[in-house]
Design an enzyme around this catalytic site. Structure first.
Site, PDB file in Angstrom:
ATOM      1  N   ASP A   1      38.437  28.958  44.476  1.00 20.53           N
ATOM      2  CA  ASP A   1      38.961  30.172  43.851  1.00 20.53           C
ATOM      3  C   ASP A   1      37.885  31.256  43.946  1.00 20.53           C
ATOM      4  OD1 ASP A   1      36.976  29.574  42.023  1.00 20.53           O
ATOM      5  OD2 ASP A   1      38.286  29.510  40.279  1.00 20.53           O
TER       6      ASP A   1
ATOM      7  N   ASP B   1      39.862  33.896  39.007  1.00 15.85           N
ATOM      8  CA  ASP B   1      39.555  33.874  37.575  1.00 15.85           C
ATOM      9  C   ASP B   1      38.825  35.167  37.206  1.00 15.85           C
ATOM     10  OD1 ASP B   1      40.595  31.350  37.131  1.00 15.85           O
ATOM     11  OD2 ASP B   1      38.669  30.330  37.371  1.00 15.85           O
TER      12      ASP B   1
ATOM     13  N   ASP C   1      35.765  33.917  41.334  1.00 17.24           N
ATOM     14  CA  ASP C   1      35.521  34.179  39.920  1.00 17.24           C
ATOM     15  C   ASP C   1      34.797  35.511  39.738  1.00 17.24           C
ATOM     16  OD1 ASP C   1      36.062  31.206  38.974  1.00 17.24           O
ATOM     17  OD2 ASP C   1      34.622  31.042  40.613  1.00 17.24           O
TER      18      ASP C   1
END
Ligand code: 8DG
Ligand code: MN
Ligand code: MN
Length: 430
Positions: free
Chosen positions: A204, A354, A206
């Protein structure tokens, strides 16, 4: 001392936060084996066992050279009986029977596949496994009621399991920056997580967001999310408000991994063309950028129409240039996109992102807490508690003996408060 024969056993410190752990190291075969066992323990919700294997692997990652024989490990910390047995097996036979058995076990494979679905944890996966559900397709067919996160996770399963590249992370960063600056000029955005540690890919992306005027960041996330949604950049999002309260008596309970910042777990819609090259287009704003193709850089002329009422610049300004997804990864992306069940080939991919918002006074703690690795973070907190009688979280550091919070405006200061040598992000890959 004869170099090469013995690993210079100049006493390796036992906490990972006392050591430099670079991304590339000399004992991949061993650490891969131990990581499988760690993962298997975590999937079986045996946290203690998982941590033991992770610590052993982290120790090996920090060694300055390749381990060739078990005798070189004498005197080293963090190597439990079980880990040592596995290491010896791999050193002698090239493989470990236990690791091989695990890798090929139906349960391990199923648990990995099911927890690989965004929104699915070990508990849920285990329940499904025992009902005979082994794959995302089994789950789809089962007709189980899924929550919103799991539905998105299933829908974008293949894409979300493709690694996110650094250039994709940079592209997402530009979108996040536009969103944040549109609703709060002067806010600062920092790439955190694995990419800050120097990783070239991640599961992902962040980001940590803050503003130098404390208080201005309050309630920022819903505004950022609205902006992103209006521009068509979000496929999924779940926002949680800030619930952190500092009490005079110190942290109520030992700081856990979960913090209380305003945050957003999301899935972004990142544009690509069908060869995987990136062309970012929002619904209303088309951004200009440099596109690098096989023939070298070409300029893509910018037409930026600022449609946001919160920003007052009406002159089109050039955005930071980008990047591209090229080569192998691009092919993989287009293959997956071309084979996604719900649609034909398309010009965008899903990426997990995120976002975390921290008040300026907690920024250094948030930065340290969200840069990782997970084991490095755990070791920092363990060091704080056991060696310094302090409680460290992503919000604050509390000194239990002096019964006071210790302030810090940089990661360096936090390491100093903890009596630790400063370890830069690139050496926190424990
Ligand atoms: P990857 O995505 O490339 O696989 O690796 P990563 O970036 O290191 O892992 P991550 O799962 O994205 O987590 C990044 C860091 O954020 C890691 O140190 C753990 C930390 N983190 C969470 N959730 C929470 C949380 O709720 N509170 C705090 N303080 N940290 C968290 O993932
Ligand atoms: Mn990450
Ligand atoms: Mn993350």
């Amino acid at each position: 001392e004869k170099p090469g024969l013995e690993l210079a056993v100049v006493s390796v410190p036992s906490y990972a936060c006392q050591r430099h752990t670079p991304l590339l190291h000399h004992n991949i075969t061993l650490t891969d084996a131990l990581s499988i066992l760690a993962e298997n323990a975590e999937l079986g919700e045996n946290e203690g066992r998982g941590v033991a294997f992770r610590r052993a692997a982290a120790l090996l990652k920090s060694l300055p050279q390749e381990v060739r024989g078990a005798e070189q490990l004498r005197g080293l910390p963090c190597l439990g009986e079980h880990s040592l047995r596995v290491i010896k097996e791999v050193l002698e036979d090239g493989v470990s029977l236990e690791v091989e058995t695990t890798t090929h076990s139906e349960q391990f494979k199923a648990m990995k596949a099911l927890t690989g679905i965004f929104g699915v944890g070990a508990k849920t996966a285990d329940r499904w496994f025992r009902e005979g559900i082994h794959t995302p397709s089994d789950l789809q067919r089962s007709g189980h009621t899924l929550n919103r996160a799991q539905r998105a996770g299933l829908q974008y399963y293949d894409e979300l399991n493709l690694p996110v590249t650094k250039s994709e992370a940079v592209a997402i960063g530009q979108i996040v920056e536009r969103a944040v600056h549109a609703v709060l000029p002067g806010a600062e955005i920092t790439l955190i997580g694995g990419f800050r540690r120097g990783k070239q890919t991640g599961h992902d992306v962040d980001f940590l967001i803050t503003h130098p005027d404390e208080g201005r960041e309050e309630g920022l996330m819903p505004k950022v999310v609205s902006w992103l949604e209006a521009q068509g950049f979000l496929l999924y999002q779940k926002t949680t408000g800030n619930s952190y309260l500092e009490s005079k008596e110190g942290p109520a309970r030992p700081a856990s991994n979960m913090d209380r910042f305003e945050r957003c777990f999301s899935i972004f819609r990142l544009s690509t063309d069908n060869e995987g090259r990136e062309i970012q287009t929002g619904r209303e704003i088309q951004t200009g950028r440099e596109i690098q193709t096989g023939d070298g850089p070409q300029t893509y002329s910018p037409t930026l129409t600022n449609t946001d009422p919160h920003t007052h610049s009406d002159s089109p300004h050039p955005l930071p240039q980008t990047l591209v997804v090229v080569g192998d990864h691009a092919q993989k992306v287009s293959w997956v996109l071309g084979h996604s069940q719900c649609s034909g080939p398309r010009s965008w991919r899903a990426v997990r992102v995120d976002l975390v918002v921290s008040p300026y006074s907690q920024f250094a703690f948030a930065l340290l807490g969200w840069t990782g690795s997970k084991l490095f973070e755990r070791e920092l907190r363990r060091w704080a508690v056991h060696e310094k009688a302090m409680t460290l979280s992503s919000h604050a550091l509390y000194d239990r003996k002096r019964t006071q919070y210790l302030r810090a405006s940089s990661e360096e200061e936090i390491f100093a408060h903890l009596g630790l040598e400063y370890i830069p992000p690139c050496d926190r890959n424990a």
